[in-house]
Design an enzyme around this catalytic site. Sequence first.
Site, PDB file in Angstrom:
ATOM      1  CB  THR A   1      53.209 -11.127  54.017  1.00  0.00           C
ATOM      2  OG1 THR A   1      54.451 -10.520  53.923  1.00  0.00           O
ATOM      3  CG2 THR A   1      52.596 -11.789  55.317  1.00  0.00           C
ATOM      4  CG  ASN A   2      57.817 -14.639  52.217  1.00  0.00           C
ATOM      5  OD1 ASN A   2      57.229 -15.421  52.151  1.00  0.00           O
ATOM      6  ND2 ASN A   2      58.674 -14.320  51.397  1.00  0.00           N
ATOM      7  NE  ARG A   3      57.506 -16.800  61.380  1.00  0.00           N
ATOM      8  CZ  ARG A   3      57.859 -17.901  62.192  1.00  0.00           C
ATOM      9  NH1 ARG A   3      57.750 -19.031  62.007  1.00  0.00           N
ATOM     10  NH2 ARG A   3      58.339 -17.341  63.486  1.00  0.00           N
TER      11      ARG A   3
ATOM     12  CB  VAL B   1      61.177 -11.241  47.715  1.00  0.00           C
ATOM     13  CG1 VAL B   1      60.225 -10.809  46.491  1.00  0.00           C
ATOM     14  CG2 VAL B   1      62.274 -10.095  47.871  1.00  0.00           C
TER      15      VAL B   1
END
Length: 215
Positions: free
Chosen positions: A21-23, A89
């Site tokens: 995932t991304n922060r 994203v």
Amino acid sequence: MTILITAGPTQEAIDPVRYLTNRSSGKMGYALAEQALGMKHRVILISGPTQLDIPAGADFIPVESAREMFTAVERFISQSDIAIFAAAVADYRPTSVPEQKIKKSSETMTLELVKNPDILGSCRDVFHYQGVLVGFAAETEKVEEHARGKLLRKGCDLLIANDVSRQDIGFDQDENEIMLITAEETIPLPKDSKKHLASHVIKEALLISQEKAEQ
Ligand code: CTP
């Protein structure tokens, strides 16, 4: 007006119990939704997983992965006059996802990744979207230059740039410092709450929408 907003991170499955995932807390995207709803616009909020409350009155479309977000945007974007891409994203996802949990074996392991579709970058050419397109750029250097490149590359009318190398603003914070970038100008806004900044962004997007309608 109908305003479509993407928000939050995407989650890309590695196996049934893990993901990439991304922060992103989703706070900026949700603040945009709240502000637009407050101005009595219809909001379609397409969101990755967050800890935030769903803004009352929004048409809420929950998604997990970038590909799910792509499909949701493809389905709903033609209903919108303005589309704002605030989601973080994940640029890549694991090439394959096993049905069973990956067990520990060797000391190192390699994960092969494949590029996700660029949702914002598909709006003009793939979705043939003609409304006002607003993108975000999280940069760590040459913020204005990189953001202006992104504005042109992705066919945006407005790009919101922020410097994510700074600790005091941005990720998971309630405040941010952003620049509004259009083809003609750069408007730096002083550090402020995401709520106030969201209101500036919505107003600027509405102004551009009005200008487009008058052309
Ligand atoms: N975005 C998107 N789909 C993706 C990646 C990004 O819709 N697969 C959107 C984000 O929501 C944001 C904008 O594109 O509005 C900026 O994304 P970013 O990843 O910073 O842009 P890139 O052109 O991929 O540049 P970089 O090389 O800096 O990653």
